[in-house]
Enzyme design. Sequence first.
Site, mmCIF file in Angstrom:
data_model
loop_
_atom_site.group_PDB
_atom_site.id
_atom_site.type_symbol
_atom_site.label_atom_id
_atom_site.label_comp_id
_atom_site.label_asym_id
_atom_site.label_seq_id
_atom_site.Cartn_x
_atom_site.Cartn_y
_atom_site.Cartn_z
ATOM 1 C CD GLU A 148 46.558 -3.273 65.234
ATOM 2 O OE1 GLU A 148 47.370 -4.183 65.032
ATOM 3 O OE2 GLU A 148 45.958 -3.154 66.316
ATOM 4 C CE1 TYR A 154 46.359 -8.651 64.083
ATOM 5 C CE2 TYR A 154 47.610 -6.814 63.168
ATOM 6 C CZ TYR A 154 46.968 -7.413 64.229
ATOM 7 O OH TYR A 154 46.902 -6.770 65.436
ATOM 8 C CG ASP A 213 48.023 -11.035 66.978
ATOM 9 O OD1 ASP A 213 47.472 -11.964 67.609
ATOM 10 O OD2 ASP A 213 48.307 -9.952 67.515
#
Length: 349
Positions: free
Chosen positions: A41, A124, A142
């Site tokens: 990520e 996020y 996102d």
Amino acid sequence: MIDAALLDWYDRHARVLPWRTGPAARKRGERPDPYRVWLSEVMLQQTTVATVTPRYARFLELFPTVEALAAAPVEDVLAEWAGLGYYARARNLHKCAQVVAGEHGGVFPQTEEGLLALPGIGAYTAAAIAAIAFDEPAVVMDGNIERVMARLFAVETPLPDAKPVLRDHAASLTPDKRPGDYAQALMDLGATICTPRNPACALCPLREKCIAQKNAIQADLPRKKKKAAKPTRFGTAFHITRKGDGAVLLVRRPDKGLLGGMLAFPATEWGERADAEPPIKAAWLKADEPVRHTFTHFHLEMDVWMVTVSDAAARKAQKALQGEWHPDPAMAGLPTVFRKVLDVTNRDK
Ligand code: SF4
């Protein structure tokens, strides 16, 4: 139901990604490794899957566990990050690994709140790890997911003002069942079907529910506020070669600020156009073309000055700039903008 339609589609069309535990494996009871989810990520923020895939594999070979990453010198981590941009992320990655290894016994916290308390993990990333690694019903937002929500609900307010509304819509859809798969399904839908241009609505599992598609306005959404034009900054980089052995002088940039802690060529501050003050007196040559590079908030135009100096002058330059000599700067893990400096000097040799 939107979640059921999306999960059904994901079961059949999930992208195969090296960091992903796919829906079939999940059903067999396999669990994703939080370290790998976190790493992927962070790497994927503002970088494409195609760029990240080989870099992710190499990174894992070098740092296979959070403990291995925590124990590595930060310079090694930064060098390995070269070319992925946003070097503050690599510094935070290392800091975060040290906190997880040192204060949490090598185990990532399982909740969004616990993850948010770690260095460098923002809203996020915390939501993505909580959902994907721990199946928490976290609301992952996102750019891809914002676009899908804006279209599903035909939100006409421009971004970024629309963010809270889009988040509320996303929260209203997030299921308690399989939230990790659901988050990844939305990510896949945004990346492969509900794309910024020419969304493939005919293939979309949500088309029956999509208001933008019904009103034929999907291509216009999400609306965005006009951005102010990026300013251009100017600077000069200095390429100093030591005559005796051909080594090149590099400096480590201050920890704070752009490209913090990275190795680089000595350079002036980046600002208004101004005549450069070379760091040592010598017969400098200026490269024909400046290096041009675009950062998030500005364009950079950097002149490149080159010189080869005697060993005595080299010692003075090293002392003045507190630099280090590198026999092959191409192998030093330079950030992209300084690799461009190297390209210019190689061309002008
Ligand atoms: S129907 Fe089209 S616009 Fe609506 S979510 Fe699907 S791909 Fe996006």
